[in-house]
Each structure stands twice: as C-alpha cells, then as structure tokens.
Design a protein around this motif. Structure first.
Motif, short mmCIF file in Angstrom:
data_model
loop_
_atom_site.label_atom_id
_atom_site.label_comp_id
_atom_site.label_asym_id
_atom_site.label_seq_id
_atom_site.Cartn_x
_atom_site.Cartn_y
_atom_site.Cartn_z
N ALA A 150 0.85 -1.21 0.00
CA ALA A 150 0.00 0.00 0.00
C ALA A 150 0.88 1.25 0.00
CB ALA A 150 -0.92 0.00 1.22
N TYR A 151 1.97 1.20 0.75
CA TYR A 151 2.89 2.36 0.80
C TYR A 151 3.55 2.56 -0.56
CZ TYR A 151 6.23 5.68 2.68
OH TYR A 151 6.96 6.83 2.90
N ALA A 152 3.95 1.45 -1.19
CA ALA A 152 4.62 1.55 -2.50
C ALA A 152 3.65 2.06 -3.57
CB ALA A 152 5.18 0.19 -2.89
N PRO A 192 5.00 15.48 -1.85
CA PRO A 192 6.06 15.61 -0.83
C PRO A 192 7.42 15.10 -1.29
CG PRO A 192 4.46 13.91 -0.19
CD PRO A 192 3.89 14.62 -1.40
N HIS A 193 7.45 14.07 -2.15
CA HIS A 193 8.75 13.52 -2.54
C HIS A 193 9.45 14.43 -3.55
CE1 HIS A 193 7.94 9.14 -1.07
NE2 HIS A 193 7.81 10.06 -0.13
N GLN A 194 8.66 15.07 -4.44
CA GLN A 194 9.29 16.02 -5.35
C GLN A 194 9.77 17.23 -4.56
OE1 GLN A 194 10.13 14.87 -8.16
NE2 GLN A 194 11.24 16.77 -8.60
N CYS A 225 15.00 3.63 3.28
CA CYS A 225 14.60 3.94 1.90
C CYS A 225 13.22 3.43 1.53
CB CYS A 225 15.63 3.37 0.92
SG CYS A 225 15.73 1.55 0.96
N GLY A 226 12.66 2.45 2.28
CA GLY A 226 11.36 1.89 1.92
C GLY A 226 11.37 1.37 0.49
N PRO A 227 10.28 1.58 -0.27
CA PRO A 227 10.25 1.08 -1.65
C PRO A 227 11.06 1.93 -2.63
CG PRO A 227 8.13 2.03 -1.06
CD PRO A 227 9.00 2.13 0.16
N VAL A 281 19.29 1.90 2.45
CA VAL A 281 19.19 0.95 3.56
C VAL A 281 17.76 0.85 4.08
CG1 VAL A 281 19.92 0.57 5.97
CG2 VAL A 281 21.50 1.63 4.35
N ASP A 282 17.32 -0.37 4.35
CA ASP A 282 16.05 -0.53 5.09
C ASP A 282 16.10 -1.83 5.87
OD1 ASP A 282 13.16 1.06 4.65
OD2 ASP A 282 13.01 -0.91 5.60
N GLY A 283 15.38 -1.84 7.00
CA GLY A 283 15.35 -3.03 7.85
C GLY A 283 14.27 -4.01 7.43
N VAL A 305 10.72 -6.85 2.83
CA VAL A 305 9.64 -6.71 1.86
C VAL A 305 9.73 -5.36 1.14
CG1 VAL A 305 7.98 -5.94 3.64
CG2 VAL A 305 7.13 -6.94 1.55
N MET A 306 10.15 -4.33 1.86
CA MET A 306 10.32 -3.01 1.23
C MET A 306 11.44 -3.07 0.19
SD MET A 306 8.35 -0.55 2.08
CE MET A 306 7.34 0.22 3.34
N LEU A 307 12.53 -3.74 0.54
CA LEU A 307 13.67 -3.80 -0.40
C LEU A 307 13.30 -4.62 -1.63
CD1 LEU A 307 16.63 -4.23 2.09
CD2 LEU A 307 15.86 -2.16 0.93
N GLY A 324 19.34 -3.95 6.49
CA GLY A 324 19.95 -3.79 7.80
C GLY A 324 19.16 -2.80 8.62
N LYS A 325 19.27 -2.98 9.93
CA LYS A 325 18.50 -2.14 10.83
C LYS A 325 19.44 -1.20 11.58
CE LYS A 325 15.15 -2.48 14.50
NZ LYS A 325 14.62 -3.29 15.56
N LEU A 326 19.16 0.06 11.51
CA LEU A 326 19.94 1.03 12.29
C LEU A 326 19.75 0.73 13.77
CD1 LEU A 326 19.60 2.48 9.53
CD2 LEU A 326 19.34 4.61 10.76
N PRO A 327 20.76 0.85 14.59
CA PRO A 327 22.07 1.39 14.31
C PRO A 327 23.12 0.33 13.91
CG PRO A 327 21.83 1.08 16.67
CD PRO A 327 20.56 0.60 16.04
C1 LIG Z 1 7.77 5.66 6.16
S1 LIG Z 1 8.94 4.64 5.42
C2 LIG Z 1 9.85 5.81 4.44
C3 LIG Z 1 10.38 5.19 3.19
C4 LIG Z 1 11.08 6.14 2.22
N1 LIG Z 1 12.20 6.85 2.81
C5 LIG Z 1 10.11 7.11 1.62
O1 LIG Z 1 10.22 8.29 1.92
O2 LIG Z 1 9.23 6.70 0.86
C6 LIG Z 1 10.10 4.30 6.75
C7 LIG Z 1 11.00 3.12 6.45
O3 LIG Z 1 12.02 3.04 7.45
C8 LIG Z 1 12.25 1.67 7.75
N2 LIG Z 1 12.86 1.58 9.09
C9 LIG Z 1 12.29 1.86 10.27
N3 LIG Z 1 13.18 1.70 11.28
C10 LIG Z 1 14.34 1.31 10.70
C11 LIG Z 1 15.63 0.98 11.21
N4 LIG Z 1 15.92 1.03 12.53
N5 LIG Z 1 16.60 0.63 10.34
C12 LIG Z 1 16.34 0.56 9.00
N6 LIG Z 1 15.13 0.85 8.47
C13 LIG Z 1 14.14 1.23 9.30
C14 LIG Z 1 10.89 1.02 7.63
O4 LIG Z 1 10.98 -0.37 7.43
C15 LIG Z 1 10.29 1.79 6.44
O5 LIG Z 1 10.53 1.11 5.24
#
Ligand SMILES: C[S@@+](CC[C@H](N)C(=O)[O-])C[C@H]1O[C@@H](n2cnc3c(N)ncnc32)[C@H](O)[C@@H]1O
Length: 220
Positions: A18-20, A27-29, A53-55, A74-76, A79-81, A102-105
């Motif tokens: 749904a997000y993709a 907002p993105h432009q 980065c999400g989708p 990077v995204d944790g 499915v988004m990647l 990968g998940k921050l930090p």
């Molecule tokens: C609202 S989305 C934004 C996606 C993209 N930046 C955009 O603007 O369309 C937030 C994303 O951050 C990811 N995320 C949340 N916490 C994270 C973490 N600790 N490390 C990596 N990714 C994370 C989520 O999985 C999600 O895909």
C-alpha cells in the motif's frame, strides 16, 4: 499531544505494498527541490547514503536528479527492499542503486563514510531518535551534507485526523491508518532541535516546510 510511537519496521506485506502504491509525488518532489535549494552548488559524483529507503521512491528521484550519484539505500524491512528492487530494475536504475538490508544502528554499510546522507520519514519510526543521529555521525565524512525530512507531530489527535482527511482522503484505509499513526509518532521541531543539541549537531538547521513536514539540513 504526547508522542505515541508506532511499530518501527514496515515489514507487513500488505502495508508495504500500500505504501509503495501510494501517490507521494508532491512531498517527494518537494524533498528533491528543497535538497537542490539548500545545496545549490552541489554536484554529486559518488555514493549517497539513503537511510530508511522503503520502496525507494525518494532514492530513484534522487538518482534521476543527480545522474552521477550512486545510492546506497538501507532498510530493515526485506519486503520493502524487494519492492524497491523490482521498481529499480523496471526503471533501469538498479546499476546505480545498491539496496542494503539492515536495521539502524547496527547496519553494516558497504562504505565507511559518505559525503552526502539523506533520509525521508525514518525518524518518526524510531523508538529512540538518537539512533538516527548516532548513525549519521558514524557514517558521515567530515563536512558531509545532510538532508533529512520528516513529519511534524500535530498539537492534537483531532489535528492529526484533519491532516489525514486533507491529504489522504482517497487513499486506502491501511494507508490512512499508517499516516495517522505516523503523525502521532512524529517529533516536533523543538524536540528535534533538542536531539541535535544533545549530539553536538546544533549547526544543523531545522525548518518547517509545510503544515506537516520539517527538514533538518546542513554540513556535518
Ligand atoms: C515511512 S517509510 C519511508 C520510506 C522512504 N524513505 C520514503 O520516503 O518513501 C520508513 C522506512 O524506514 C524503515 N525503518 C524503520 N526503522 C528502521 C531501522 N531502525 N533501520 C532501518 N530501516 C528502518 C521502515 O521499514 C520503512 O521502510
């Protein structure tokens, strides 16, 4: 209204799809235009780090705006990647965008330090906002350019609902639900300013750029 944190990763398949599929054109432009306005002389030639980065819509817009940039995104959420990967291939951008799970930090980045770091709508997902500023400080080259955009928490739940009705009236329920909870999980500009001070990052600017977005930018 007090902050109400939301689930950190967007790793549910229906939610991610749904997000993709959502229309984030405005907002993105705006993100890209504001980046270009704040860094008018910047000619990017090298790797750019995109956190959360999400989708990948922002990543791809950035890649198109800066044809000599290569992005490490990077995204944790796997499915988004996977959604990002399919669209990057379709749009012929996969050779310039490397996706990193990968998940921050604790994420392992392909490169130790970056000259440009961007992030959109990640901050409000983090239970602990210091994770973002710590990661940025660890990954930035000296004098790196930073550009972060995120939602601003409204004053009340009613105001959050009004914003959802105004900007997502025709979106599916799952997206409206996520948007509402994201607004409630967001920080205020003064809270972000406080976070920056705690990280000795007060040279960065915090600016409200719409009724629901702020940017944090500057040289690190
Ligand atoms: C609202 S989305 C934004 C996606 C993209 N930046 C955009 O603007 O369309 C937030 C994303 O951050 C990811 N995320 C949340 N916490 C994270 C973490 N600790 N490390 C990596 N990714 C994370 C989520 O999985 C999600 O895909």
């Amino acid at each position: 209204m007090q902050r109400i944190p939301e689930p950190e990763l967007m790793d549910d398949e229906t939610q991610a799809q749904a997000y993709a599929d959502a229309d984030f054109d405005t907002p993105h432009q705006h993100f890209i235009e504001l980046f270009q306005e704040k860094f008018p002389q910047l000619d990017i030639n090298g790797e750019v780090l995109d956190l959360g980065c999400g989708p990948g819509d922002i990543t791809r817009r950035f890649a198109r705006a800066f044809p000599h940039a290569r992005l490490h995104a990077v995204d944790g959420a796997r499915v988004m990647l996977s959604l990002a990967n399919a669209i990057n291939r379709r749009e012929g951008l996969s050779d310039r965008i490397e996706l990193i799970h990968g998940k921050l930090p604790h994420v392992e980045l392909p490169q130790c330090h970056y000259h440009t770091i961007i992030s959109n709508s990640l901050l409000h997902h983090l239970p602990d906002p210091h994770v973002l500023w710590d990661t940025i400080q660890r990954a930035a080259k000296p004098y790196a350019n930073l550009f972060v955009m995120d939602l601003i928490r409204p004053a009340s739940e009613q105001q959050a609902m009004d914003i959802v009705d105004q900007y997502a009236a025709n979106e599916p329920d799952i997206l409206r639900h996520d948007f509402y909870h994201s607004l409630c999980a967001a920080f205020t500009p003064s809270e972000v300013q406080q976070q920056l001070e705690e990280h000795s990052l007060s040279q960065l600017h915090v600016e409200e750029v719409s009724d629901r977005h702020m940017i944090i930018f500057g040289s690190l």
